[in-house]
Design a protein around this motif. Structure first.
Motif, PDB file in Angstrom:
ATOM      1  N   ARG A 289       0.942  -1.073   0.089  1.00 24.75           N
ATOM      2  CA  ARG A 289       0.057   0.218  -0.099  1.00 24.75           C
ATOM      3  C   ARG A 289       1.017   1.378   0.477  1.00 24.75           C
ATOM      4  O   ARG A 289       0.526   2.486  -0.052  1.00 24.75           O
ATOM      5  N   GLN A 290       1.951   1.213   0.131  1.00 26.22           N
ATOM      6  CA  GLN A 290       3.423   2.374  -0.015  1.00 26.22           C
ATOM      7  C   GLN A 290       4.155   2.413  -0.977  1.00 26.22           C
ATOM      8  O   GLN A 290       5.235   3.195  -0.784  1.00 26.22           O
ATOM      9  N   LEU A 291       3.578   1.825  -1.670  1.00 25.78           N
ATOM     10  CA  LEU A 291       5.192   1.379  -2.651  1.00 25.78           C
ATOM     11  C   LEU A 291       5.408   2.282  -3.705  1.00 25.78           C
ATOM     12  O   LEU A 291       6.418   2.896  -3.752  1.00 25.78           O
ATOM     13  N   ALA A 292       3.672   2.842  -4.273  1.00 25.18           N
ATOM     14  CA  ALA A 292       3.867   4.014  -5.025  1.00 25.18           C
ATOM     15  C   ALA A 292       5.052   5.764  -3.838  1.00 25.18           C
ATOM     16  O   ALA A 292       5.785   5.672  -5.438  1.00 25.18           O
ATOM     17  N   GLU A 293       4.745   5.492  -3.260  1.00 19.35           N
ATOM     18  CA  GLU A 293       5.153   6.550  -2.148  1.00 19.35           C
ATOM     19  C   GLU A 293       6.248   6.554  -2.633  1.00 19.35           C
ATOM     20  O   GLU A 293       6.998   7.306  -2.309  1.00 19.35           O
TER      21      GLU A 293
END
Length: 82
Positions: free
Chosen positions: A20-24
């Motif tokens: 859920r934090q990969l894009a960031e």
């Protein structure tokens, strides 16, 4: 880091990033690498927060496309945006 004929190769490998934090994370690393490149070229630093904000939507799109592909999982739950 490894010296090359035309410069230096820097490889960054981040493990254990929650999906859920990969894009960031991806946008953050890209922002820092761009800032480093600007510094090395003698250019001014960018506005890190603004650049990060520009990149996150693109990384989210890439992540969504990667996750919807049949081959998005290498058997270990790893996802590559590169």
């Amino acid at each position: 880091m490894r010296a090359l004929d035309h410069g230096t190769l820097l490889v960054v490998e981040e493990r254990g990033v929650p999906l859920r934090q990969l894009a960031e994370y991806g946008a953050g690393w890209q922002t820092h690498v761009e800032d480093l490149a600007a510094h090395l070229a003698g250019r001014a630093r960018c506005d890190i927060a603004a650049r990060w904000g520009e990149l996150v939507p693109h990384y989210r799109e890439r992540l969504a496309a990667q996750l919807s592909a049949d081959d998005s999982d290498d058997g270990r739950g790893a996802v590559s945006l590169g």
